[in-house]
Design a protein around this motif. Structure first.
Motif, mmCIF file in Angstrom:
data_model
loop_
_atom_site.group_PDB
_atom_site.id
_atom_site.type_symbol
_atom_site.label_atom_id
_atom_site.label_comp_id
_atom_site.label_asym_id
_atom_site.label_seq_id
_atom_site.Cartn_x
_atom_site.Cartn_y
_atom_site.Cartn_z
ATOM 1 N N ASP A 28 -22.414 -11.519 -7.951
ATOM 2 C CA ASP A 28 -21.827 -10.929 -9.837
ATOM 3 C C ASP A 28 -20.873 -10.236 -9.716
ATOM 4 O O ASP A 28 -20.661 -9.147 -8.860
ATOM 5 N N VAL A 29 -19.826 -10.808 -10.635
ATOM 6 C CA VAL A 29 -18.854 -10.190 -11.041
ATOM 7 C C VAL A 29 -19.373 -9.058 -12.521
ATOM 8 O O VAL A 29 -19.577 -10.211 -13.194
ATOM 9 N N ASP A 30 -18.519 -8.366 -13.015
ATOM 10 C CA ASP A 30 -18.429 -8.313 -14.299
ATOM 11 C C ASP A 30 -16.971 -8.760 -15.029
ATOM 12 O O ASP A 30 -16.654 -7.504 -14.861
ATOM 13 N N LEU A 77 -16.390 -21.144 -8.818
ATOM 14 C CA LEU A 77 -15.637 -20.100 -10.115
ATOM 15 C C LEU A 77 -15.981 -20.198 -11.201
ATOM 16 O O LEU A 77 -16.125 -21.723 -11.467
ATOM 17 N N ASP A 78 -16.983 -19.598 -11.974
ATOM 18 C CA ASP A 78 -16.802 -19.976 -13.321
ATOM 19 C C ASP A 78 -15.779 -18.890 -13.652
ATOM 20 O O ASP A 78 -14.990 -18.693 -13.246
ATOM 21 N N ARG A 114 -15.136 -7.265 -5.291
ATOM 22 C CA ARG A 114 -16.874 -7.759 -5.093
ATOM 23 C C ARG A 114 -16.706 -9.065 -4.227
ATOM 24 O O ARG A 114 -17.706 -9.517 -3.846
ATOM 25 N N LEU A 115 -15.737 -9.848 -4.950
ATOM 26 C CA LEU A 115 -15.366 -11.499 -3.808
ATOM 27 C C LEU A 115 -16.328 -11.045 -2.561
ATOM 28 O O LEU A 115 -16.316 -11.904 -1.426
ATOM 29 N N LEU A 116 -14.448 -9.857 -1.703
ATOM 30 C CA LEU A 116 -14.733 -9.977 -0.678
ATOM 31 C C LEU A 116 -15.469 -8.733 -0.004
ATOM 32 O O LEU A 116 -15.472 -10.049 1.561
ATOM 33 N N VAL A 128 -19.577 -17.523 -7.858
ATOM 34 C CA VAL A 128 -19.099 -16.604 -8.370
ATOM 35 C C VAL A 128 -19.088 -16.523 -9.922
ATOM 36 O O VAL A 128 -18.329 -17.726 -10.657
ATOM 37 N N ASP A 129 -20.002 -15.567 -11.028
ATOM 38 C CA ASP A 129 -20.302 -14.985 -12.099
ATOM 39 C C ASP A 129 -20.268 -13.970 -12.591
ATOM 40 O O ASP A 129 -20.844 -13.380 -12.395
#
Length: 636
Positions: free
Chosen positions: A399-401, A272-273, A411-413, A378-379
């Motif tokens: 990718d997350v926003d 994780l970021d 997005r993670l799942l 994840v970042d």
């Protein structure tokens, strides 16, 4: 937002695949397809699968020795052809060589009664599977209940037969009930009763997936809420295609992850970021007190994300941090921030500094002793995720926003990267095992020699007779272990049970513990008597207990046991794969001599023989307890 659609260059990806196809280079360059499709949405993957439709699995294997292979057979209560390109594309996306075949439309009962020789059989059900069992064009809710019960009984019988005969994995789907059926019932109370009857049928079908070793049931209802229209009345009426491409793509994505797990390619660690990902705000600018993780709509969104991360960690997913921040400040927030739901002790390792993450994320795998292809990163920075996609394509990227933290959980799942066929007790305790390993490493620094360290570590090896409670873990070891795996023989739970019940077989797992705690069950040998010879079908062991001589003590005990049983020799093989090179010399280093491939043995493996003339002695600094059982038969 459709979580199955992420930022990706779909047209570019399929154009490249089309070019490879036109050059006749698809088989040779097949492993390049995974990185091309890594971030592709399901529509792009389906188009890619259509381009791969004529590709021979045999040609892919010949051009890429050691690539995991899986044969998938598809059947269903309606037309299933639109699902095939989506499945083909998903297998390529995971780097699996697949052979996807389909039965006749609607002939699922015949197909399941006499299934093809496939590693995975997928049966796509829709509501017609129930309603077609009602002969009259006029029906009542009671008729539906009777038909659903008959279908459930049929499926239970197929599942039992499938498991008993060891025919690989059987995957069923639930069957959503469309309004085109419910609205035919005009009495609103009866319409409600129809919904109750259907939900009981669905619940019983889902229960079937919890009661049989090799049977899985995918619930389509949760997918419906994430997609656009899941039904097209024209396709259903004219072509008997019950579901839209969007739903079939989402189903194929879930099956792809199941196939990946069955082929021993699971993801284990979530990296994780921090800024914009685990919490809102920037630590270097606002300090710990200015971070968003509790109050306000952004803080609440990040808190929901932290809850999801904690939930994954509770089921055995290893959690790690890779952040561009000052290490001391990160440590302070992770240990003391009152609103943080995942603390420093929840992470197996934390890397904080100012290097590019394309260099630091792979170090997570090095630190905890797993493959880089076990990582999911994840970042919120597309620069960081883009560099990793381009340079380390074996790492899965999410990718997350940072501007839309409410979408982080979806997005993670969405990808299902950590989906598993079974979660064992060892899985749930995995994070603690890795944290304990760090304490062992600290303990090691206090000794000037490895011998002194091992003596004080007080390692104990228990070779025990497994029982029913151990079956899931032993199957999991064969499916997930890639590096210390002699023959990469993947077994499901029914195959393990068959070995345990075979009079000629010996299943010998090991449990390891030391002064810092219990490692749990970390390895297993599958062997059998064949006249005067003991054959090692496979030996697998977790790499986290290497470096103590455990494998030497284990093999030595097996050799002494074979001699005590009156065997004249022990034969074992090594089947090379791209990932198990560390055991290439395991048997020769323990007194096994190379031999020609015996008749009927796998020609892709190298075979070795130990004549038991000289038996090894005990390994220093290890205490061994053995309960190896004696096989009662004498022929294979």
């Amino acid at each position: 937002m459709d979580p199955h659609r992420v930022r990706a260059g779909g047209t570019v990806n399929t154009d490249r695949i089309r070019a490879l196809r036109d050059e006749g280079a698809l088989a040779e360059r097949y492993l390049e397809l995974g990185p091309l499709l890594a971030a592709a949405d399901t529509a792009t993957v389906r188009r890619a699968g259509a381009l791969l439709g004529g590709l021979s699995c045999q040609d892919v294997v010949a051009a890429n020795p050691g690539i995991p292979t899986i044969a998938i057979s598809v059947t269903g209560s309606g037309t299933i052809a639109p699902l095939l390109p989506a499945l083909t594309g998903e297998l390529a996306r995971h780097g699996l060589a697949g052979q996807v075949s389909a039965g006749d439309p609607g002939a699922y009962a015949l197909h399941l009664a006499r299934p093809a020789a496939a590693d995975l059989t997928l049966c796509l059900l829709d509501a017609s599977a129930v309603f077609d069992r009602i002969v009259s064009p006029v029906w009542t809710v009671d008729d539906v209940g009777t038909a659903a019960a008959e279908l459930l009984g049929l499926l239970r019988g197929f599942a039992a037969s499938h498991t008993e005969r060891g025919r690989g994995a059987l995957v069923l789907t639930t069957a959503p009930l469309w309004s085109s059926w419910t609205n035919q019932v005009l009495d609103l109370r009866e319409r409600a009763r129809l919904g109750a009857v259907w939900r009981r049928f669905t619940a019983d079908l889902l229960e079937l997936g919890t009661s049989a070793d090799t049977v899985y049931v995918i619930d389509l209802d949760p997918l419906l809420g994430d997609l656009g229209p899941a039904r097209d009345a024209r396709l259903e009426g004219y072509a008997h295609v019950a579901y839209t491409d969007a739903l079939l793509g989402a189903l194929a994505r879930q099956v792809g992850h199941l196939a990946r797990g069955l082929c021993g390619r699971p993801r284990k660690c979530l990296v994780l970021d921090l800024d914009g990902t685990l919490w809102g705000g920037t630590l270097a600018e606002s300090g710990g007190d200015g971070l968003d993780m509790a109050e306000g709509f952004r803080g609440e969104a990040h808190r929901r994300f932290q809850r999801a991360v904690a939930q994954l960690g509770s089921q055995g997913v290893l959690l790690a941090v890779c952040s561009k921040n000052d290490a001391a400040e990160v440590d302070q927030v992770l240990r003391t921030h009152p609103d943080l739901l995942v603390r420093r002790d929840d992470f197996v390792t934390v890397l904080a500094g100012w290097e590019p993450k394309v260099a630091t994320v792979p170090r997570v795998a090095e630190r905890i002793g797993i493959g880089v292809d076990s990582l999911v990163f994840v970042d919120d920075s597309t620069t960081e995720t883009g560099l990793i996609r381009a340079n380390r394509p074996e790492i899965a990227v999410v990718d997350v926003d940072a501007d839309e933290p409410a979408t982080h959980v979806d997005r993670l799942l969405a990808e299902g990267w950590f989906d598993a066929t079974t979660i064992t007790a060892e899985d749930r305790e995995r994070a603690e095992a890795y944290r304990t390993e760090a304490r062992r490493a600290d303990f090691r620094t206090g000794f000037s020699s490895l011998t002194d360290y091992l003596a004080e570590l007080d390692t104990r090896l228990d070779i025990f007779a497994p029982g029913p409670a151990d079956v899931a873990r032993l199957a999991q070891l064969t499916q997930r272990t890639n590096q210390f795996n002699l023959m990469t023989l993947r077994l499901d739970e029914s195959a393990v049970r068959a070995a345990l019940s075979d009079a000629d077989s010996v299943v010998a797992p090991i449990r390891v513990r030391d002064r810092f705690g219990d490692h749990g069950v970390v390895g297993v040998v599958f062997a059998r008597r064949d006249g005067g010879t003991v054959l090692i079908d496979n030996l697998v062991m977790s790499c986290r207990v290497l470096g103590r001589g455990i494998e030497s003590a284990w093999i030595g005990e097996l050799l002494r046991w074979a001699a005590a049983q009156g065997a004249s020799a022990v034969i074992g093989g090594y089947k090379p794969t791209p990932r198990n090179g560390r055991v290439e010399n395991l048997l020769p280093e323990h007194g096994f001599a190379p031999i020609d491939t015996p008749a009927g043995f796998d020609p892709a493996a190298r075979w070795f023989r130990h004549d038991l003339a000289e038996l090894p002695g005990p390994v220093a600094n290890l205490t061994v307890e053995s309960a190896l059982p004696a096989p009662t038969g004498g022929t294979r």
